[in-house]
Design a protein around this motif. Structure first.
Motif, mmCIF file in Angstrom:
data_model
loop_
_atom_site.group_PDB
_atom_site.id
_atom_site.type_symbol
_atom_site.label_atom_id
_atom_site.label_comp_id
_atom_site.label_asym_id
_atom_site.label_seq_id
_atom_site.Cartn_x
_atom_site.Cartn_y
_atom_site.Cartn_z
ATOM 1 N N GLU A 130 0.833 -1.204 0.000
ATOM 2 C CA GLU A 130 0.000 0.000 0.000
ATOM 3 C C GLU A 130 0.871 1.260 0.000
ATOM 4 N N ALA A 131 1.977 1.239 0.752
ATOM 5 C CA ALA A 131 2.883 2.395 0.771
ATOM 6 C C ALA A 131 3.533 2.597 -0.590
ATOM 7 N N LEU A 132 3.830 1.509 -1.259
ATOM 8 C CA LEU A 132 4.454 1.599 -2.577
ATOM 9 C C LEU A 132 3.513 2.198 -3.614
ATOM 10 N N GLU A 133 2.217 2.049 -3.393
ATOM 11 C CA GLU A 133 1.238 2.679 -4.277
ATOM 12 C C GLU A 133 1.275 4.201 -4.147
ATOM 13 N N VAL A 134 1.734 4.681 -2.973
ATOM 14 C CA VAL A 134 1.829 6.131 -2.742
ATOM 15 C C VAL A 134 3.134 6.665 -3.331
ATOM 16 N N SER A 135 4.256 6.042 -2.947
ATOM 17 C CA SER A 135 5.553 6.472 -3.484
ATOM 18 C C SER A 135 6.590 5.399 -3.211
ATOM 19 N N LEU A 136 7.657 5.405 -4.016
ATOM 20 C CA LEU A 136 8.742 4.443 -3.835
ATOM 21 C C LEU A 136 9.420 4.661 -2.490
ATOM 22 N N GLU A 137 9.601 5.933 -2.109
ATOM 23 C CA GLU A 137 10.280 6.237 -0.845
ATOM 24 C C GLU A 137 9.501 5.681 0.345
ATOM 25 N N LYS A 138 8.186 5.822 0.323
ATOM 26 C CA LYS A 138 7.371 5.285 1.413
ATOM 27 C C LYS A 138 7.427 3.761 1.431
ATOM 28 N N GLY A 139 7.444 3.157 0.266
ATOM 29 C CA GLY A 139 7.570 1.707 0.190
ATOM 30 C C GLY A 139 8.881 1.226 0.771
ATOM 31 N N ARG A 140 9.960 1.939 0.449
ATOM 32 C CA ARG A 140 11.274 1.578 0.999
ATOM 33 C C ARG A 140 11.290 1.696 2.520
ATOM 34 N N ARG A 141 10.717 2.779 3.036
ATOM 35 C CA ARG A 141 10.688 2.971 4.491
ATOM 36 C C ARG A 141 9.855 1.894 5.170
ATOM 37 N N GLN A 142 8.752 1.518 4.535
ATOM 38 C CA GLN A 142 7.873 0.519 5.141
ATOM 39 C C GLN A 142 8.523 -0.859 5.142
ATOM 40 N N VAL A 143 9.169 -1.229 4.034
ATOM 41 C CA VAL A 143 9.784 -2.551 3.983
ATOM 42 C C VAL A 143 10.988 -2.631 4.912
ATOM 43 N N ALA A 144 11.608 -1.493 5.205
ATOM 44 C CA ALA A 144 12.746 -1.485 6.135
ATOM 45 C C ALA A 144 12.336 -1.923 7.536
ATOM 46 N N ARG A 145 11.050 -1.864 7.848
ATOM 47 C CA ARG A 145 10.555 -2.292 9.157
ATOM 48 C C ARG A 145 10.605 -3.808 9.334
ATOM 49 N N ILE A 146 10.643 -4.547 8.227
ATOM 50 C CA ILE A 146 10.536 -6.001 8.338
ATOM 51 C C ILE A 146 11.704 -6.759 7.705
ATOM 52 N N VAL A 147 12.670 -6.050 7.113
ATOM 53 C CA VAL A 147 13.829 -6.744 6.540
ATOM 54 C C VAL A 147 15.110 -6.174 7.143
ATOM 55 N N GLY A 148 16.166 -6.982 7.097
ATOM 56 C CA GLY A 148 17.443 -6.546 7.648
ATOM 57 C C GLY A 148 18.344 -5.883 6.634
ATOM 58 N N ARG A 149 18.002 -5.980 5.361
ATOM 59 C CA ARG A 149 18.872 -5.439 4.314
ATOM 60 C C ARG A 149 18.708 -3.925 4.183
ATOM 61 N N ASP A 150 19.659 -3.292 3.506
ATOM 62 C CA ASP A 150 19.580 -1.864 3.198
ATOM 63 C C ASP A 150 18.511 -1.670 2.112
ATOM 64 N N THR A 151 17.565 -0.781 2.365
ATOM 65 C CA THR A 151 16.445 -0.604 1.431
ATOM 66 C C THR A 151 16.521 0.694 0.630
#
Length: 327
Positions: free
Chosen positions: A122-143
């Motif tokens: 859903e965040a990625l539908e708004v913007s790539l930056e928001k999608g990156r920030r959201q996925v950073a909450r659940i993965v250990g890699r650099d997003t």
């Protein structure tokens, strides 16, 4: 009333499981409640800063990991077995059951995992930056440099992997060792997530934390993969594709660097006919993960919804089987 009390006492593990799982299904991770994993993390951080130094890091890491797991299991087991040695009146027995139901609730992460993955898409539908920030909450890699496709891939890989780590594995250890086994597993998982890395700081001290986590997840990861494939066949009411899906699973699961993560990821990649893996950045270092699947097609919100539905089905099926075992 007496017959109910007798039934309640006889089937306490069933009540613990059903209440704990129902709480997770309804509430998800309790953000404002004291969480055992938070205290486990503080314990690990406190001792890691004091022990992870000098010439004997490997030995100290082994001793610390085993002692931490044993301590959690021992304390929980002492409480778990309390009614065996000190028969409790019904109100106290009810409190005992509710305490362990809450601990079971803390050990499960199904609802939160599904919610977080949905939020990434859903965040990625708004913007790539928001999608990156959201996925950073659940993965250990650099997003920071991830493309939209890589963000979606990271979210679904995490969904599959953490269905095993956050749901099926705790249930598996509940089946074997009750709530003490569940709690010990959470310590194992927390140790691995904090110190089980192959970088300069943790490669010796956290080496055995990672190995113990691999052992603890060996069977649950494979059960998770089979549950996903079975639920997909049930959802489609078509079992003819199961042999080819199993063949795909066998070929691709072992490509992963982890002995366990590749199994649920390969199962989901087979279902979605997509491609997982590739090069990821962890702590400033690039790590290549062999590709799982051969179709690098764009992932969509429909893929996310199907994946979440299958994960919930797999969780429900696992709980239903476990309920039958503990009755």
């Amino acid at each position: 009333m007496d017959s109910f009390i007798d039934f309640f006492s006889l089937h306490a593990p069933l009540f613990i499981l059903v209440i704990g799982w129902s709480l997770d299904l309804m509430l998800g991770d309790p953000a404002r409640m004291p969480h055992p994993v938070v205290y486990m993390g503080r314990w690990i951080a406190f001792w890691e800063h004091r022990l992870n130094r000098g010439k004997h890091r490997l030995l100290l890491g082994v001793m610390f990991s085993i002692a931490s797991i044993g301590l959690v299991f021992g304390l929980t087991y002492a409480l778990w077995e309390l009614p065996e040695y000190f028969p409790l009146a019904f109100p106290l027995s009810l409190c005992h059951t509710l305490l362990f139901a809450i601990l079971t609730f803390f050990c499960l992460a199904g609802r939160t995992l599904r919610h977080e993955v949905r939020m990434v898409f859903e965040a990625l539908e708004v913007s790539l930056e928001k999608g990156r920030r959201q996925v950073a909450r659940i993965v250990g890699r650099d997003t920071q440099q991830l493309s939209p496709q890589e963000v979606r891939t990271a979210a679904l890989e995490t969904l599959a992997e953490n269905l095993s780590d956050g749901v099926i594995a705790p249930l598996f250890w509940f089946a074997l060792l009750g709530v003490p086994g569940m709690m010990a597993y959470k310590m194992i998982n927390t140790l691995d997530s904090m110190i089980g890395y192959r970088n300069e700081r943790y490669k010796d001290f956290g080496c055995w934390a990672a190995h113990i986590d691999d052992i603890a997840n060996y069977i649950p990861a494979r059960i998770t993969a089979l549950l996903l494939l079975a639920c997909n066949a049930l959802l489609r009411m078509d079992f003819r594709s199961l042999p080819s899906s199993l063949a795909f699973l066998w070929r691709n699961a072992r490509r992963h660097a982890s002995p366990n993560s590749g199994w649920p990821e390969a199962a989901l990649a087979s279902i979605l006919d997509c491609q997982f893996g590739g090069t990821h950045n962890y702590f400033g270092q690039s790590f290549y993960k062999p590709f799982i699947g051969g179709n690098p097609r764009p992932l969509t919100c429909q893929d996310m919804r199907l994946s979440i539905r299958l994960c919930l089905m797999a969780e429900c099926l696992a709980v239903a089987v476990l309920c039958c075992l503990v009755v």
